[in-house]
Scaffold this motif. Sequence first.
Motif, PDB file in Angstrom:
ATOM      1  N   GLN A 160      -0.890  -4.991   8.304  1.00 45.60           N
ATOM      2  CA  GLN A 160      -1.230  -5.440   6.961  1.00 45.60           C
ATOM      3  C   GLN A 160      -2.064  -4.408   6.212  1.00 45.60           C
ATOM      4  OE1 GLN A 160      -0.091  -8.262   5.417  1.00 45.60           O
ATOM      5  NE2 GLN A 160       1.184  -8.485   7.247  1.00 45.60           N
ATOM      6  N   VAL A 161      -3.014  -3.789   6.906  1.00 43.81           N
ATOM      7  CA  VAL A 161      -3.852  -2.770   6.262  1.00 43.81           C
ATOM      8  C   VAL A 161      -3.007  -1.566   5.871  1.00 43.81           C
ATOM      9  CG1 VAL A 161      -5.775  -1.171   6.577  1.00 43.81           C
ATOM     10  CG2 VAL A 161      -5.958  -3.512   7.429  1.00 43.81           C
ATOM     11  N   GLU A 162      -2.157  -1.117   6.779  1.00 43.31           N
ATOM     12  CA  GLU A 162      -1.325   0.056   6.489  1.00 43.31           C
ATOM     13  C   GLU A 162      -0.378  -0.215   5.325  1.00 43.31           C
ATOM     14  OE1 GLU A 162       0.402   0.855  10.276  1.00 43.31           O
ATOM     15  OE2 GLU A 162      -1.312   2.057  10.978  1.00 43.31           O
ATOM     16  N   LYS A 163       0.165  -1.425   5.252  1.00 39.50           N
ATOM     17  CA  LYS A 163       1.049  -1.770   4.133  1.00 39.50           C
ATOM     18  C   LYS A 163       0.269  -1.824   2.823  1.00 39.50           C
ATOM     19  CE  LYS A 163       4.527  -4.283   6.813  1.00 39.50           C
ATOM     20  NZ  LYS A 163       5.121  -5.623   7.135  1.00 39.50           N
ATOM     21  N   ALA A 164      -0.964  -2.346   2.873  1.00 35.38           N
ATOM     22  CA  ALA A 164      -1.786  -2.389   1.664  1.00 35.38           C
ATOM     23  C   ALA A 164      -2.098  -0.977   1.171  1.00 35.38           C
ATOM     24  CB  ALA A 164      -3.076  -3.156   1.937  1.00 35.38           C
ATOM     25  N   ALA A 177      -0.322   1.744   1.749  1.00 36.11           N
ATOM     26  CA  ALA A 177       0.926   2.329   1.243  1.00 36.11           C
ATOM     27  C   ALA A 177       1.238   1.824  -0.160  1.00 36.11           C
ATOM     28  CB  ALA A 177       2.071   1.999   2.198  1.00 36.11           C
ATOM     29  N   THR A 178       1.017   0.531  -0.396  1.00 36.40           N
ATOM     30  CA  THR A 178       1.285  -0.051  -1.710  1.00 36.40           C
ATOM     31  C   THR A 178       0.360   0.524  -2.772  1.00 36.40           C
ATOM     32  OG1 THR A 178       2.065  -2.134  -0.735  1.00 36.40           O
ATOM     33  CG2 THR A 178       1.322  -2.209  -3.017  1.00 36.40           C
ATOM     34  N   LEU A 179      -0.913   0.647  -2.437  1.00 36.41           N
ATOM     35  CA  LEU A 179      -1.902   1.110  -3.417  1.00 36.41           C
ATOM     36  C   LEU A 179      -1.804   2.598  -3.701  1.00 36.41           C
ATOM     37  CD1 LEU A 179      -5.014  -0.950  -2.232  1.00 36.41           C
ATOM     38  CD2 LEU A 179      -3.696  -1.302  -4.343  1.00 36.41           C
ATOM     39  N   THR A 180      -1.276   3.370  -2.773  1.00 33.73           N
ATOM     40  CA  THR A 180      -1.200   4.824  -2.952  1.00 33.73           C
ATOM     41  C   THR A 180       0.174   5.288  -3.412  1.00 33.73           C
ATOM     42  OG1 THR A 180      -0.741   5.080  -0.577  1.00 33.73           O
ATOM     43  CG2 THR A 180      -3.032   5.296  -1.285  1.00 33.73           C
ATOM     44  N   ARG A 181       1.075   4.351  -3.644  1.00 34.11           N
ATOM     45  CA  ARG A 181       2.412   4.725  -4.096  1.00 34.11           C
ATOM     46  C   ARG A 181       2.356   5.217  -5.536  1.00 34.11           C
ATOM     47  NH1 ARG A 181       5.575  -0.145  -3.098  1.00 34.11           N
ATOM     48  NH2 ARG A 181       5.043  -0.708  -5.249  1.00 34.11           N
ATOM     49  N   ASP A 182       3.049   6.309  -5.819  1.00 33.24           N
ATOM     50  CA  ASP A 182       3.009   6.901  -7.155  1.00 33.24           C
ATOM     51  C   ASP A 182       3.867   6.138  -8.153  1.00 33.24           C
ATOM     52  OD1 ASP A 182       1.288   8.920  -6.374  1.00 33.24           O
ATOM     53  OD2 ASP A 182       2.920  10.267  -5.791  1.00 33.24           O
ATOM     54  N   GLU A 213       1.155  -4.908 -10.152  1.00 33.57           N
ATOM     55  CA  GLU A 213       1.888  -5.613  -9.097  1.00 33.57           C
ATOM     56  C   GLU A 213       1.442  -5.113  -7.726  1.00 33.57           C
ATOM     57  OE1 GLU A 213       4.145  -8.483  -7.533  1.00 33.57           O
ATOM     58  OE2 GLU A 213       3.755  -8.174  -9.666  1.00 33.57           O
ATOM     59  N   ALA A 214       1.152  -3.815  -7.623  1.00 33.50           N
ATOM     60  CA  ALA A 214       0.659  -3.260  -6.362  1.00 33.50           C
ATOM     61  C   ALA A 214      -0.683  -3.879  -5.983  1.00 33.50           C
ATOM     62  CB  ALA A 214       0.534  -1.741  -6.465  1.00 33.50           C
ATOM     63  N   ILE A 215      -1.553  -4.036  -6.966  1.00 37.27           N
ATOM     64  CA  ILE A 215      -2.857  -4.655  -6.708  1.00 37.27           C
ATOM     65  C   ILE A 215      -2.672  -6.110  -6.278  1.00 37.27           C
ATOM     66  CG2 ILE A 215      -4.955  -5.477  -7.860  1.00 37.27           C
ATOM     67  CD1 ILE A 215      -4.955  -2.841  -9.443  1.00 37.27           C
ATOM     68  N   HIS A 216      -1.762  -6.814  -6.934  1.00 37.00           N
ATOM     69  CA  HIS A 216      -1.490  -8.207  -6.576  1.00 37.00           C
ATOM     70  C   HIS A 216      -0.997  -8.303  -5.138  1.00 37.00           C
ATOM     71  CE1 HIS A 216      -0.519 -12.358  -6.944  1.00 37.00           C
ATOM     72  NE2 HIS A 216       0.778 -12.195  -7.030  1.00 37.00           N
ATOM     73  N   ASP A 217      -0.090  -7.415  -4.755  1.00 34.56           N
ATOM     74  CA  ASP A 217       0.435  -7.410  -3.391  1.00 34.56           C
ATOM     75  C   ASP A 217      -0.662  -7.101  -2.377  1.00 34.56           C
ATOM     76  OD1 ASP A 217       2.946  -7.213  -1.526  1.00 34.56           O
ATOM     77  OD2 ASP A 217       1.803  -5.394  -1.107  1.00 34.56           O
ATOM     78  N   ALA A 218      -1.507  -6.122  -2.687  1.00 35.02           N
ATOM     79  CA  ALA A 218      -2.600  -5.769  -1.773  1.00 35.02           C
ATOM     80  C   ALA A 218      -3.563  -6.929  -1.595  1.00 35.02           C
ATOM     81  CB  ALA A 218      -3.339  -4.538  -2.294  1.00 35.02           C
ATOM     82  N   GLY A 225      -8.911   4.025  -5.400  1.00 33.93           N
ATOM     83  CA  GLY A 225      -9.300   5.014  -4.397  1.00 33.93           C
ATOM     84  C   GLY A 225     -10.432   4.528  -3.515  1.00 33.93           C
ATOM     85  N   GLU A 226     -11.417   3.875  -4.120  1.00 33.62           N
ATOM     86  CA  GLU A 226     -12.528   3.317  -3.342  1.00 33.62           C
ATOM     87  C   GLU A 226     -12.033   2.232  -2.385  1.00 33.62           C
ATOM     88  OE1 GLU A 226     -15.290   1.882  -6.195  1.00 33.62           O
ATOM     89  OE2 GLU A 226     -15.739   3.878  -7.024  1.00 33.62           O
ATOM     90  N   THR A 227     -11.091   1.430  -2.850  1.00 32.30           N
ATOM     91  CA  THR A 227     -10.546   0.363  -2.015  1.00 32.30           C
ATOM     92  C   THR A 227      -9.783   0.937  -0.835  1.00 32.30           C
ATOM     93  OG1 THR A 227     -10.378  -1.096  -3.939  1.00 32.30           O
ATOM     94  CG2 THR A 227      -9.070  -1.680  -2.007  1.00 32.30           C
ATOM     95  N   VAL A 228      -9.016   1.973  -1.075  1.00 35.76           N
ATOM     96  CA  VAL A 228      -8.252   2.601   0.009  1.00 35.76           C
ATOM     97  C   VAL A 228      -9.184   3.159   1.081  1.00 35.76           C
ATOM     98  CG1 VAL A 228      -6.733   4.549   0.577  1.00 35.76           C
ATOM     99  CG2 VAL A 228      -6.197   3.063  -1.368  1.00 35.76           C
TER     100      VAL A 228
END
Length: 321
Positions: free
Chosen positions: A22-26, A28-33, A39-44, A135-138
Amino acid sequence: MAYRLHLSAPLDAEIRRIAREQVEKAIATLTRDDGDRHEAIHDARKRFKKLRGLLVLAEAGDPARVRAEIHRYRDAGRALSGARDRTALIEALDGLKARFAEEVETPSFEVVRTALELKRDAALEAIGDPEALVGETVERLRGGLTALGGLVLKGGAKRQRAILSGALAKNHRRARRDLAKALRTGAAEDFHDLRKRLKYLAMHLKLASRAWPEALAPLEASADEVAEALGRDHDYAVLRAEIAADSVSFGARADLDVVLALLDRHQSELRDRAAFLAGRLLCDRPEVFAARLEAWMRLAGTHAPDTAPPETPEALRRHAH
């Protein structure tokens, strides 16, 4: 991999595996260009909730460590909540309009929606640079990956089953208490507390689903329905508070009265349905519910052991020290 426990594997190894996924997917979602940032934030944020629901199963085995990690993902979700929470109010208003589309035709919804959009845009400007926040969240999430390696529950299989059963019973007990309180007070915050407990219940049923898919899938669906209904109920409560705090920004009183009357009606429908389903889901005493689910998991793991994927060498090194 699915958000499900392998029933023949140690509980702590499974929690580490699923949490890491779950962490790795979050991350990946947040760092996707590409893609929609909101929507990425919602998914995370949804993954952070899954992480908290998973980690509470191990809390009794290592309270300080697990609580620290639960707080990590709670705080990460709150840090990203600003714009998303505003968007949720717009979605709630749209849902209200759809619910009564065949009964009511009124421009009042558009008036209120415009005001909500302006407030959302102002919230986005106040946040500042969203990339810095992400970035801080990642970085916080990468710290969580390291911390997961230290999550080791002492004792053998019997001890870990006791930890699991105790956690299931604790959430069930709190859900029953919150249901009784919400029905007694009718307060929005009490229904919101119930919603959080039923969301955890849905997660726990999904995690245990390999024990007896045919029996657990309908229960999970009902728990999800309660959580969804009470999530919308909470959005309505927040929307009502927003309007009360700044009614001038939301147009003419006549428009507000139409929207608020329909909101009250739908909120009552949602609460009635949620209370009925929650009552069925929570009718067993907590110890009975937990013992039954734990027994199904144990029997399924013994009768038809599923194969858990091995932990990576890096993960094994982390929790060996």
